[in-house]
Design a protein around this motif. Sequence first.
Motif, PDB file in Angstrom:
ATOM      1  N   ASN A 353       0.845  -1.185   0.000  1.00 29.91           N
ATOM      2  CA  ASN A 353       0.000   0.000   0.000  1.00 29.91           C
ATOM      3  C   ASN A 353       0.886   1.242   0.000  1.00 29.91           C
ATOM      4  N   LEU A 354       0.295   2.416   0.097  1.00 34.79           N
ATOM      5  CA  LEU A 354       1.077   3.649   0.054  1.00 34.79           C
ATOM      6  C   LEU A 354       1.469   4.143   1.441  1.00 34.79           C
ATOM      7  N   SER A 355       1.069   3.384   2.469  1.00 33.04           N
ATOM      8  CA  SER A 355       1.353   3.800   3.842  1.00 33.04           C
ATOM      9  C   SER A 355       2.531   3.055   4.450  1.00 33.04           C
ATOM     10  N   GLY A 356       3.181   2.212   3.665  1.00 32.89           N
ATOM     11  CA  GLY A 356       4.343   1.501   4.166  1.00 32.89           C
ATOM     12  C   GLY A 356       4.096   0.060   4.527  1.00 32.89           C
ATOM     13  N   GLY A 357       2.874  -0.415   4.385  1.00 32.64           N
ATOM     14  CA  GLY A 357       2.537  -1.800   4.680  1.00 32.64           C
ATOM     15  C   GLY A 357       2.068  -2.529   3.440  1.00 32.64           C
ATOM     16  N   HIS A 358       1.221  -3.535   3.638  1.00 35.43           N
ATOM     17  CA  HIS A 358       0.687  -4.308   2.527  1.00 35.43           C
ATOM     18  C   HIS A 358      -0.834  -4.423   2.654  1.00 35.43           C
ATOM     19  N   ALA A 359      -1.480  -4.564   1.516  1.00 30.31           N
ATOM     20  CA  ALA A 359      -2.911  -4.831   1.459  1.00 30.31           C
ATOM     21  C   ALA A 359      -3.105  -6.222   0.877  1.00 30.31           C
ATOM     22  N   ALA A 360      -3.923  -7.033   1.540  1.00 37.73           N
ATOM     23  CA  ALA A 360      -4.177  -8.395   1.081  1.00 37.73           C
ATOM     24  C   ALA A 360      -5.666  -8.556   0.791  1.00 37.73           C
ATOM     25  N   MET A 361      -5.980  -9.297  -0.273  1.00 33.10           N
ATOM     26  CA  MET A 361      -7.378  -9.589  -0.591  1.00 33.10           C
ATOM     27  C   MET A 361      -7.824 -10.802   0.213  1.00 33.10           C
ATOM     28  N   MET A 362      -8.870 -10.604   0.993  1.00 26.20           N
ATOM     29  CA  MET A 362      -9.371 -11.651   1.878  1.00 26.20           C
ATOM     30  C   MET A 362     -10.443 -12.498   1.180  1.00 26.20           C
ATOM     31  N   PRO A 363     -10.767 -13.673   1.740  1.00 30.87           N
ATOM     32  CA  PRO A 363     -11.790 -14.524   1.117  1.00 30.87           C
ATOM     33  C   PRO A 363     -13.168 -13.884   1.013  1.00 30.87           C
ATOM     34  N   ASN A 364     -13.430 -12.832   1.815  1.00 28.66           N
ATOM     35  CA  ASN A 364     -14.732 -12.150   1.733  1.00 28.66           C
ATOM     36  C   ASN A 364     -14.721 -11.006   0.722  1.00 28.66           C
ATOM     37  N   HIS A 365     -13.661 -10.909  -0.098  1.00 20.74           N
ATOM     38  CA  HIS A 365     -13.520  -9.886  -1.141  1.00 20.74           C
ATOM     39  C   HIS A 365     -13.341  -8.482  -0.583  1.00 20.74           C
ATOM     40  N   HIS A 366     -12.927  -8.362   0.669  1.00 18.92           N
ATOM     41  CA  HIS A 366     -12.491  -7.114   1.279  1.00 18.92           C
ATOM     42  C   HIS A 366     -10.991  -7.197   1.504  1.00 18.92           C
ATOM     43  N   ILE A 367     -10.363  -6.057   1.723  1.00 19.07           N
ATOM     44  CA  ILE A 367      -8.911  -6.061   1.866  1.00 19.07           C
ATOM     45  C   ILE A 367      -8.493  -5.590   3.253  1.00 19.07           C
ATOM     46  N   THR A 368      -7.231  -5.822   3.576  1.00 18.52           N
ATOM     47  CA  THR A 368      -6.673  -5.327   4.835  1.00 18.52           C
ATOM     48  C   THR A 368      -6.202  -3.893   4.638  1.00 18.52           C
ATOM     49  N   LYS A 369      -6.476  -3.040   5.661  1.00 20.41           N
ATOM     50  CA  LYS A 369      -6.155  -1.621   5.540  1.00 20.41           C
ATOM     51  C   LYS A 369      -5.774  -1.060   6.910  1.00 20.41           C
ATOM     52  N   PRO A 370      -4.842  -0.103   6.967  1.00 19.68           N
ATOM     53  CA  PRO A 370      -4.651   0.642   8.211  1.00 19.68           C
ATOM     54  C   PRO A 370      -5.789   1.639   8.389  1.00 19.68           C
ATOM     55  N   VAL A 371      -6.042   2.067   9.618  1.00 20.12           N
ATOM     56  CA  VAL A 371      -7.052   3.094   9.877  1.00 20.12           C
ATOM     57  C   VAL A 371      -6.334   4.330  10.424  1.00 20.12           C
ATOM     58  N   LEU A 372      -6.610   5.484   9.801  1.00 20.12           N
ATOM     59  CA  LEU A 372      -5.942   6.732  10.158  1.00 20.12           C
ATOM     60  C   LEU A 372      -6.975   7.803  10.509  1.00 20.12           C
ATOM     61  N   ILE A 373      -6.697   8.591  11.530  1.00 19.47           N
ATOM     62  CA  ILE A 373      -7.496   9.777  11.846  1.00 19.47           C
ATOM     63  C   ILE A 373      -6.618  10.990  11.559  1.00 19.47           C
ATOM     64  N   GLY A 374      -7.163  11.936  10.768  1.00 20.65           N
ATOM     65  CA  GLY A 374      -6.404  13.131  10.430  1.00 20.65           C
ATOM     66  C   GLY A 374      -7.138  14.399  10.810  1.00 20.65           C
ATOM     67  N   GLU A 375      -6.379  15.422  11.209  1.00 25.86           N
ATOM     68  CA  GLU A 375      -6.929  16.756  11.495  1.00 25.86           C
ATOM     69  C   GLU A 375      -6.741  17.655  10.290  1.00 25.86           C
ATOM     70  N   ILE A 376      -7.782  18.404   9.961  1.00 24.28           N
ATOM     71  CA  ILE A 376      -7.709  19.350   8.851  1.00 24.28           C
ATOM     72  C   ILE A 376      -6.716  20.458   9.195  1.00 24.28           C
ATOM     73  N   GLN A 377      -5.837  20.764   8.245  1.00 23.84           N
ATOM     74  CA  GLN A 377      -4.884  21.854   8.389  1.00 23.84           C
ATOM     75  C   GLN A 377      -5.305  23.027   7.500  1.00 23.84           C
ATOM     76  N   ASP A 378      -4.733  24.194   7.727  1.00 22.42           N
ATOM     77  CA  ASP A 378      -5.163  25.360   6.955  1.00 22.42           C
ATOM     78  C   ASP A 378      -4.698  25.328   5.510  1.00 22.42           C
ATOM     79  N   ASN A 379      -3.842  24.358   5.147  1.00 23.58           N
ATOM     80  CA  ASN A 379      -3.418  24.214   3.746  1.00 23.58           C
ATOM     81  C   ASN A 379      -4.224  23.162   2.995  1.00 23.58           C
ATOM     82  N   GLY A 380      -5.309  22.665   3.617  1.00 22.17           N
ATOM     83  CA  GLY A 380      -6.156  21.674   2.959  1.00 22.17           C
ATOM     84  C   GLY A 380      -5.656  20.255   3.075  1.00 22.17           C
ATOM     85  N   GLN A 381      -4.608  20.044   3.852  1.00 25.65           N
ATOM     86  CA  GLN A 381      -4.090  18.705   4.089  1.00 25.65           C
ATOM     87  C   GLN A 381      -4.516  18.221   5.475  1.00 25.65           C
ATOM     88  N   PHE A 382      -4.168  16.978   5.788  1.00 24.28           N
ATOM     89  CA  PHE A 382      -4.510  16.395   7.077  1.00 24.28           C
ATOM     90  C   PHE A 382      -3.234  16.039   7.828  1.00 24.28           C
TER      91      PHE A 382
END
Length: 439
Positions: A353-382
């Motif tokens: 993935n783009l976060s430094g880990g891996h994404a795997a396709m599971m038997p239920n057709h969903h994938i593994t993902k990290p979960v991130l919480i971001g704060e809005i910054q004044d430049n439109g980024q998190f």
Amino acid sequence: MIPIPTVHPTRWLAASLIGLGLSSPAIAQEDPIKVGILHSLSGTMAISESTLKDTLLMLIERQNAEGGLLGRQIEPVVVDPASDWPLFAEKARELLAQEEVDVIFGNWTSVSRKSVLPVVEELNGLLFYPVQYEGEESSENVFYTGAAPNQQAIPAVDYLMNEVGAERWVLAGTDYVYPRTTNKILEAYLKAHGVADEDIMVNYTPFGHSDWQNIVSDIKRFGSQGKKTAVVSTINGDANVPFYRELGNQGIDAADIPVVAFSVGEQELSGIDTAPLVGHLAAWNYFMSVDTDANYDFIDSWIEYTGDEMAVTNDPMEAHYLGFTMWKEAVRKAGTTDVDAVKDAIIGVSVPNLSGGHAAMMPNHHITKPVLIGEIQDNGQFSIVWETPSTVAGDAWSDYLPGSRDLISDWRAPLECGNYNVVEGRCGGGASEDVATAE
């Protein structure tokens, strides 16, 4: 002397072989692999979906520059369902039945996905769906590369409850299946954690809603009762722009009533002044501000492709990146674009993935993902303020709804079922969604 036709020699040879009742694999491989792109380029969802179309065009262009796939070039077939949910189904049928695409990447809203679902199942197509959704569905023909509720909504509420101290909750959403089902799950989750009915406010608005003055006033009043209040937003599309503007107009500060959004990312923030919104939150599985070499390479490629130094990346773009990469690997593994072969080959495929880990396709057709919480910054980024220590596997069925807590999905043989009831020991049948929770 018989004149030789003045056509391309390989085409003449192919025609001759066909005339003799023979075939030529080498000739057949010259046909392009066709990829359908089913995203709204007009209407209320164009603000979010147009970028996903361009993301796929970039990925296809890059793959073709590397020699294509299976020795064949990839041909994108772009259609515009125009934020019209029945038109999504018509365009999906056009892609599969007329254009004969090998795979479809598309949709944003759940109502558009549910419109397309019976078409891809009937015609045995492949759909890669890149956006967070409500769960309560598992189809043999769909691969869900966005977040399920346990990969976004539940962790976001946990963060607000444990880190922010929220006690009162506003569940604000657009009026369609994703917000309604997600909020049904969240209401059950909150009540299981001791939150009283009077401490939960639920509000729905139509797509494209623009007059937020009264609703934001209600939120402000609800949050002035002496208990820490948070807003969980499943507002979709261009309605987010006037919603956040009205928050600023009424002076709702993130320190007083934080908003965590599930459908607002860098693309949506690029259209508004974010200064009054600093500190409000979003829960995703990727942010442009992720600090990895893979992410910087992706951003550089996107800026080069668009020619826009201010171009932004977002979570659904990464989901399409992951889905496209997984599909390529499955095609290589299967040695063909045949739908059934790719469905079998893709389970277990793991890609960076783009976060430094891996994404795997599971038997239920969903994938593994990290979960991130971001704060809005004044430049439109998190600015990322919290993340899971490891990736989370997507769960098609919620543990917090009585109609689905006993269900699992596993599309591998011999089970091959999207809604297997582990208590009753039987598959629910061909239905890919739980009728008890469908809206």
